[in-house]
Scaffold this active site. Structure first.
Site, PDB file in Angstrom:
ATOM      1  N   LYS A  59       0.842  -1.208   0.000  1.00 38.26           N
ATOM      2  CA  LYS A  59       0.000   0.000   0.000  1.00 38.26           C
ATOM      3  C   LYS A  59       0.870   1.248   0.000  1.00 38.26           C
ATOM      4  CE  LYS A  59      -3.646  -2.638   2.099  1.00 38.26           C
ATOM      5  NZ  LYS A  59      -4.303  -3.171   3.277  1.00 38.26           N
ATOM      6  N   GLN A 106      -4.709  -1.867   9.278  1.00 40.35           N
ATOM      7  CA  GLN A 106      -4.524  -3.208   8.713  1.00 40.35           C
ATOM      8  C   GLN A 106      -5.108  -4.266   9.652  1.00 40.35           C
ATOM      9  OE1 GLN A 106      -3.183  -3.977   5.596  1.00 40.35           O
ATOM     10  NE2 GLN A 106      -3.940  -6.011   6.087  1.00 40.35           N
ATOM     11  N   ASP A 160     -11.219   2.285   3.334  1.00 38.65           N
ATOM     12  CA  ASP A 160     -11.378   0.829   3.262  1.00 38.65           C
ATOM     13  C   ASP A 160     -12.850   0.453   3.075  1.00 38.65           C
ATOM     14  OD1 ASP A 160      -9.436  -1.078   3.183  1.00 38.65           O
ATOM     15  OD2 ASP A 160      -9.054  -1.098   5.342  1.00 38.65           O
TER      16      ASP A 160
END
Ligand code: NAP
Length: 298
Positions: free
Chosen positions: A53, A97, A120
């Protein structure tokens, strides 16, 4: 005729090129999209996703703010960090994460992220808006699957879609997206309590496997001509590989590919799309927060 392979790597590169042009155009306006990535602990798979990322941000000319925290970080410390990132004007997206250490309530953490920075797409506000068909951040993996289907012009209107897996991050949001406008598919969602999985999958014009068990979808379960999307990624021991393992999807690829119309490989199918859609959501967020029009979203 063997299936057309849906190349996620190629499509991801195409979309990233378009994004890099957009990011360049934003610069003279004083806008550089910024993504804050938080990793708690040292799980190697999570660390490698986070690296991917950060690398993608840099390649696109975006800012990446990295926060690597020890495994014994408390929930309160994490919540405080998120609260400070919520306030920062140079942060357009915040990503925590997953999975988080067991001592931390992941849902509480995700709810603390400002819904306007939820790139997200896991915040209840984002998910609620998605359910209502309102513009919002779409969860990256399902969004990537939809982009792959669109790119290949796989007919979706009225198509029988069978999704195997009902997780909050893949199966459920994908079902919601595909049943709604503009896709209008007829969606069945299967899981471990489904009776006779094969009979459902066999009806499908489009099979989407998001299970996490290699070989779940076998050739005898797939209707000839069906489109097969494999979201699953598992590590399988393989002594012939330097790392001692290889990545495998949920679909018995070699047996299914000769009879499917389209198929995604693992790796190189859905995987590369996930990070790309995260970048997409971050640029979308930056535009939205600065009232700059963003190209129409599919
Ligand atoms: P998850 O939370 O573990 O969910 C798995 C789902 O599969 C559950 O709904 C489970 O049913 C169902 N399932 C398991 N075994 C089954 C079986 N034999 N028959 C029918 N259903 C079964 O997993 P996830 O997070 O959705 O991820 C799924 C896979 O996709 C994993 O391999 C993951 O690594 C991969 N993934 C890839 C990406 C990417 O970027 N490529 C992104 C996210 C996930 P129950 O609900 O009844 O337990």
């Amino acid at each position: 005729m063997p299936a057309v392979v849906l190349n996620g790597k190629e499509l991801a590169e195409e979309l990233r090129h378009d994004l890099s042009v957009l990011v360049k155009d934003l610069k003279p306006r004083g806008v550089v999209p910024g993504l804050a990535v938080i990793l708690v602990g040292e799980d190697p798979a999570s660390a490698s996703y986070v690296l991917g990322k950060e690398k993608a941000c840099k390649e696109l000319g975006m800012n990446s703010f990295d926060h690597r925290l020890p495994a014994d970080t408390t929930e309160d410390d994490l919540l405080r960090l998120i609260a400070s990132l919520n306030q920062r004007s140079d942060v357009d997206g915040i990503l925590v994460q997953l999975p988080l250490p067991a001592a931390i309530d992941a849902q509480r953490v995700l709810r603390t992220i400002d819904a306007d920075k939820d790139v997200d797409g896991f915040h209840p506000v984002s998910l609620g808006k998605m359910l209502l068909g309102e513009p919002t951040f779409l969860p990256c993996t399902p969004y990537g699957v939809v982009k792959l289907l669109e790119k290949a012009h796989v007919p979706l209107k009225g198509a029988e879609v069978v999704i195997v897996g009902r997780s909050n991050i893949v199966g459920k949001p994908l079902a919601v997206m595909l049943m709604q406008a503009p896709y209008h598919a007829t969606v069945t969602v299967c899981h471990t309590k489904t009776k006779d999985l094969a009979s459902h999958v066999r009806r499908a014009d489009i099979v989407i496997a998001a299970v996490g068990h290699p070989g779940t979808i076998t050739a005898d379960m797939v209707k000839p001509g069906a489109c097969v999307i494999d979201v699953g990624v598992s590590r399988v021991d393989d002594a012939t590989k330097v790392k001692g393992f290889r990545l495998a999807g949920d679909v018995d690829y070699d047996a299914v590919a000769p009879l499917a119309s389209y198929i995604t490989p693992v790796p190189g199918g859905v995987g590369p799309m996930t990070i790309t859609m995260l970048m997409y959501n971050t640029v979308y967020s930056a535009c939205r927060r600065h009232s700059i029009p963003f190209p129409p979203r599919g």
